[in-house]
Design an enzyme around this catalytic site. Structure first.
Site, PDB file in Angstrom:
ATOM      1  N   ASP A  32       0.857  -1.188   0.000  1.00 13.00           N
ATOM      2  CA  ASP A  32       0.000   0.000   0.000  1.00 13.00           C
ATOM      3  C   ASP A  32       0.898   1.245   0.000  1.00 13.00           C
ATOM      4  OD1 ASP A  32      -3.215   0.488   1.132  1.00 13.00           O
ATOM      5  OD2 ASP A  32      -1.827   2.184   1.036  1.00 13.00           O
ATOM      6  N   VAL A  97     -11.162   2.727  -3.265  1.00 15.29           N
ATOM      7  CA  VAL A  97     -10.872   2.157  -4.586  1.00 15.29           C
ATOM      8  C   VAL A  97     -11.871   1.031  -4.818  1.00 15.29           C
ATOM      9  CG1 VAL A  97      -9.171   1.015  -6.051  1.00 15.29           C
ATOM     10  CG2 VAL A  97      -8.411   2.743  -4.393  1.00 15.29           C
ATOM     11  N   HIS A 101     -10.363  -5.525  -2.626  1.00 17.09           N
ATOM     12  CA  HIS A 101      -8.992  -5.757  -2.150  1.00 17.09           C
ATOM     13  C   HIS A 101      -9.012  -6.145  -0.685  1.00 17.09           C
ATOM     14  CE1 HIS A 101      -9.990  -1.469  -1.974  1.00 17.09           C
ATOM     15  NE2 HIS A 101      -9.284  -1.390  -0.862  1.00 17.09           N
TER      16      HIS A 101
HETATM   17  P1  AMP Z   1      -9.785   1.298   0.613  1.00 22.55           P
HETATM   18  O1  AMP Z   1      -9.917   2.594   1.371  1.00 22.55           O
HETATM   19  O2  AMP Z   1     -10.147   0.097   1.429  1.00 22.55           O
HETATM   20  O3  AMP Z   1     -10.504   1.364  -0.714  1.00 22.55           O
HETATM   21  O4  AMP Z   1      -8.243   1.125   0.345  1.00 22.55           O
HETATM   22  C1  AMP Z   1      -7.593   1.606  -0.795  1.00 22.55           C
HETATM   23  C2  AMP Z   1      -6.119   1.556  -0.488  1.00 22.55           C
HETATM   24  O5  AMP Z   1      -5.409   1.680  -1.694  1.00 22.55           O
HETATM   25  C3  AMP Z   1      -5.623   2.681   0.434  1.00 22.55           C
HETATM   26  O6  AMP Z   1      -5.046   2.110   1.589  1.00 22.55           O
HETATM   27  C4  AMP Z   1      -4.616   3.430  -0.422  1.00 22.55           C
HETATM   28  O7  AMP Z   1      -3.520   3.897   0.312  1.00 22.55           O
HETATM   29  C5  AMP Z   1      -4.222   2.365  -1.431  1.00 22.55           C
HETATM   30  N1  AMP Z   1      -3.741   2.858  -2.717  1.00 22.55           N
HETATM   31  C6  AMP Z   1      -4.298   3.804  -3.501  1.00 22.55           C
HETATM   32  N2  AMP Z   1      -3.583   3.961  -4.632  1.00 22.55           N
HETATM   33  C7  AMP Z   1      -2.546   3.088  -4.556  1.00 22.55           C
HETATM   34  C8  AMP Z   1      -1.454   2.777  -5.412  1.00 22.55           C
HETATM   35  N3  AMP Z   1      -1.257   3.389  -6.571  1.00 22.55           N
HETATM   36  N4  AMP Z   1      -0.573   1.818  -5.009  1.00 22.55           N
HETATM   37  C9  AMP Z   1      -0.739   1.190  -3.833  1.00 22.55           C
HETATM   38  N5  AMP Z   1      -1.758   1.437  -2.980  1.00 22.55           N
HETATM   39  C10 AMP Z   1      -2.654   2.373  -3.333  1.00 22.55           C
END
Ligand code: AMP
Length: 115
Positions: A32, A97, A101
């Site tokens: 992350d 996102v 995940h």
């Molecule tokens: P959620 O809030 O459960 O949708 O988690 C989305 C996660 O994706 C967050 O912890 C972000 O920090 C992570 N994230 C967003 N963009 C990226 C990226 N390009 N590479 C790695 N992690 C990411």
């Protein structure tokens, strides 16, 4: 919800870089970018399932596979004293996102309940 490919779809397609720790034909796992614990890895299916609410009966084996990979990457990272898996869903779940995940968090004693 937008029809635009998510950032995770772009990672899967190699358009956006990620620090990948594991991949196979069904899923990939990467660090992350905004870690909430000393170790914070995301395990995502290659199939673009937006949320846990969108899981279909045919996806049941895939979802099980994601958790087996979560366990593998956790132990590969040395999280032998425990870790947490989290799947956020929707606005109240703070999902940002919309590509399913599994968060794998560890490397410190985690608090409960989460905020
Ligand atoms: P959620 O809030 O459960 O949708 O988690 C989305 C996660 O994706 C967050 O912890 C972000 O920090 C992570 N994230 C967003 N963009 C990226 C990226 N390009 N590479 C790695 N992690 C990411």
């Amino acid at each position: 919800m937008s029809d635009e490919p998510t950032i995770f779809q772009k990672i899967i397609e190699g358009e956006v870089p990620a620090d990948i720790v594991y991949e196979d034909e069904q899923c990939i796992a990467f660090y992350d970018v905004n870690p909430q614990a000393p170790t914070h890895i995301l395990v995502i299916p290659r199939k673009p399932i937006p949320t846990i609410d969108d899981v279909e009966p045919d996806d049941e084996a895939l979802i099980g596979h994601l958790f087996r990979v979560a366990s593998k990457v956790a132990h590969d990272e040395g999280l032998d004293n425990g870790y947490r898996t989290v799947i956020n869903c929707g606005d109240d779940g703070q999902q940002t996102v919309y590509h399913l995940h599994v968060h794998v968090l560890g490397g410190r004693e985690l608090q409960w309940p989460p905020g």
